[in-house]
Scaffold this motif. Structure first.
Motif, short mmCIF file in Angstrom:
data_model
loop_
_atom_site.label_atom_id
_atom_site.label_comp_id
_atom_site.label_asym_id
_atom_site.label_seq_id
_atom_site.Cartn_x
_atom_site.Cartn_y
_atom_site.Cartn_z
N GLY A 176 0.83 -1.20 0.00
CA GLY A 176 0.00 0.00 0.00
C GLY A 176 0.86 1.25 0.00
O GLY A 176 0.91 1.98 0.98
N ASN A 177 1.55 1.49 -1.11
CA ASN A 177 2.44 2.64 -1.22
C ASN A 177 1.64 3.90 -1.58
O ASN A 177 1.08 3.99 -2.67
N HIS A 178 1.55 4.82 -0.64
CA HIS A 178 0.78 6.06 -0.83
C HIS A 178 -0.71 5.78 -1.10
O HIS A 178 -1.33 6.40 -1.96
N THR A 179 -1.28 4.86 -0.34
CA THR A 179 -2.72 4.62 -0.45
C THR A 179 -3.48 5.15 0.76
O THR A 179 -4.68 5.42 0.67
N LEU A 206 -2.07 8.55 -13.89
CA LEU A 206 -1.20 7.43 -13.57
C LEU A 206 -1.19 7.15 -12.07
O LEU A 206 -1.22 5.98 -11.64
N ARG A 207 -1.14 8.20 -11.27
CA ARG A 207 -1.12 8.00 -9.82
C ARG A 207 -2.45 7.45 -9.32
O ARG A 207 -2.47 6.66 -8.36
N ALA A 208 -3.54 7.82 -9.95
CA ALA A 208 -4.83 7.23 -9.59
C ALA A 208 -4.86 5.75 -9.96
O ALA A 208 -5.37 4.92 -9.20
N MET A 209 -4.31 5.40 -11.13
CA MET A 209 -4.22 3.99 -11.52
C MET A 209 -3.43 3.21 -10.48
O MET A 209 -3.80 2.08 -10.11
N HIS A 210 -2.33 3.79 -10.04
CA HIS A 210 -1.53 3.14 -8.99
C HIS A 210 -2.36 2.92 -7.73
O HIS A 210 -2.30 1.85 -7.12
N PHE A 211 -3.12 3.93 -7.33
CA PHE A 211 -3.93 3.79 -6.11
C PHE A 211 -4.85 2.58 -6.20
O PHE A 211 -4.91 1.76 -5.28
N PHE A 212 -5.59 2.46 -7.29
CA PHE A 212 -6.55 1.36 -7.41
C PHE A 212 -5.85 0.01 -7.30
O PHE A 212 -6.31 -0.89 -6.60
N ARG A 240 3.98 4.19 -12.35
CA ARG A 240 2.77 5.02 -12.30
C ARG A 240 2.78 6.02 -11.16
O ARG A 240 2.50 7.20 -11.36
N LEU A 241 3.14 5.58 -9.96
CA LEU A 241 3.23 6.53 -8.85
C LEU A 241 4.39 7.49 -9.04
O LEU A 241 4.33 8.66 -8.68
#
Length: 411
Positions: free
Chosen positions: A50-53, A287-293, A328-329
């Motif tokens: 969970g990196n930056h979630t 891209l960062r939103a894709m990483h979050f999901f 992505r992040l």
């Protein structure tokens, strides 16, 4: 909560004696008699999944580690908190009769004032005390020295003035409040919660006021692995703007869908609207939103894999998470200093040394500091030697999980 030194350090207690003696001597030098003073400890943390979630109400997996900050403290009968750390020349003094944010505060002083303010708001007692500290949590390393310090201060306030009644979850929230409001860093709750609760912990922050906390077991030695972090030599203490951009861009993407946090955005709707979102928020936010999901989902799946004893599946997901952070992040180096890419270099060297085994990923906040690897025990000596050839002697740290968070230490 109290813990004995042998419980905290095991066989390593003999190596800790000198630090405790130095802390006592320092306390007496700056604050006088230590007869009624007490020892306290709070651990650093390692992020497992969970990196930056967390700051977008996501799921994480983290563990408290054996590297800690230790303080000796006692009440002083004043309305002032005085704290001296071995690592700094100054003595921080905070007048607790005035707890509003103070623009002249910086660093430790702002955190101490924020912790006291939040404790008082929640109905806890506060008071003046003297404290002398020494840390083994590397500053700017991604092991969250700031969260360890914050949990140490909350633990001191809890034990000296409240009979130890501030529970670990509340302590973490108090610490996060101080960092968000008084220090100005918009962190989530992962760091403080991992340091405060102890052990390996799966956390779900969908409702951050009532996070779901579940313990997991991770006996790496039983699987034939060691957990290593490599200090790449970069200090991320001055990269607040880089960190702040991640939650800001994720929330900008969420706002496109009428939500404040990505956890509340429908993933299918997100993917159906990427073209319009690019125009509204920019490619990096997408891209960062894709990483979050993906990483939100991976953190929960990693916790389940540990519960089921599926360590190979766990390692596959660690690798997937690392690739997502890289691509992505994009928190492996600071855009403000593109020539400095210690973490990216460490990941490349680690992959070569691991020979297709184990797993490695950016660790914690990223941009500078540490990378993390799960190293087969038969490769550990060669891995450490190879990493330290590049990053210097002592750069590779083999971590163990500490099963308790902030505690009073019984000698």
């Amino acid at each position: 909560m109290k813990a004995g030194v042998k419980h905290l350090y095991g066989a390593g207690w003999e190596q800790e004696k000198a630090r405790y003696e130095e802390i006592r001597a320092g306390f007496e030098t700056f604050f006088g008699d230590s007869q009624e003073a007490r020892f306290f400890s709070a651990p650093g943390r390692t992020e497992i999944g969970g990196n930056h979630t967390d700051h977008n109400h996501g799921r994480v997996l983290a563990a408290a580690i054996n590297l800690d900050v230790v303080g000796m403290a006692k009440t002083n009968g004043l309305e002032v908190i005085r704290l001296k750390s071995v690592e700094y020349d100054r003595v921080d003094e905070v007048d607790i009769t005035s707890l509003a944010p103070n623009q002249s505060d910086y660093g430790s002083r702002s955190l101490i004032r924020g912790i006291c303010a939040r404790c008082k708001e929640l109905g806890y007692e506060i008071g003046g005390f003297d404290c002398f500290t020494k840390t083994r949590v590397l500053k700017g390393s991604g092991l969250s020295s700031s969260a360890a310090f914050e949990i140490l201060v909350v633990t001191v306030v809890s034990c000296l003035f409240n009979g130890g009644e501030i529970d670990p979850v509340t302590a973490a929230m108090i610490a996060q409040y101080a960092e968000n409001v008084y220090f100005g860093k918009p962190c989530g709750l992962l760091d403080q919660m991992a340091s405060s609760v102890g052990g390996v912990t799966a956390m779900d922050f969908h409702n951050p006021q009532k996070p779901v906390i579940e313990k997991r077991e991770l006996d790496l030695a039983a699987y034939g692995y060691a957990l290593c972090v490599v200090d790449t030599g970069g200090n991320h203490a001055d990269l607040t703007d880089e960190y702040a951009a991640i939650p800001a861009e994720m929330k900008k993407a969420a706002a496109f869908f009428g939500r404040e946090f990505l956890r509340d955005v429908d993933e299918k709707e997100f993917y159906q609207n990427i073209k319009a979102l690019r125009a509204a928020a920019g490619d990096r936010a997408v891209l960062r939103a894709m990483h979050f999901f993906d990483d939100d989902r991976l953190a929960a799946a990693e916790a389940k894999a540990l519960e089921q004893g599926d360590f190979e599946g766990f390692l596959r997901m660690v690798r997937d998470s690392g690739r997502s952070s890289l691509m992505r992040l994009q928190n492996v180096f600071a855009s403000s200093a593109p020539a400095e890419q210690g973490i990216t270099l460490a990941l490349a060297v680690a992959e070569s040394l691991l020979q297709g085994r184990g797993a490695c990923r950016v660790h914690g906040g990223g941009f500078a500091g540490t990378m993390q690897a799960y190293v087969p025990l038969d490769l550990l000596d060669a891995y450490r030697e190879g990493m330290e050839k590049v990053f210097g002697e002592g750069a590779c740290h083999v971590l163990s999980v500490r099963d308790v968070g902030g505690v009073e230490v019984e000698l």
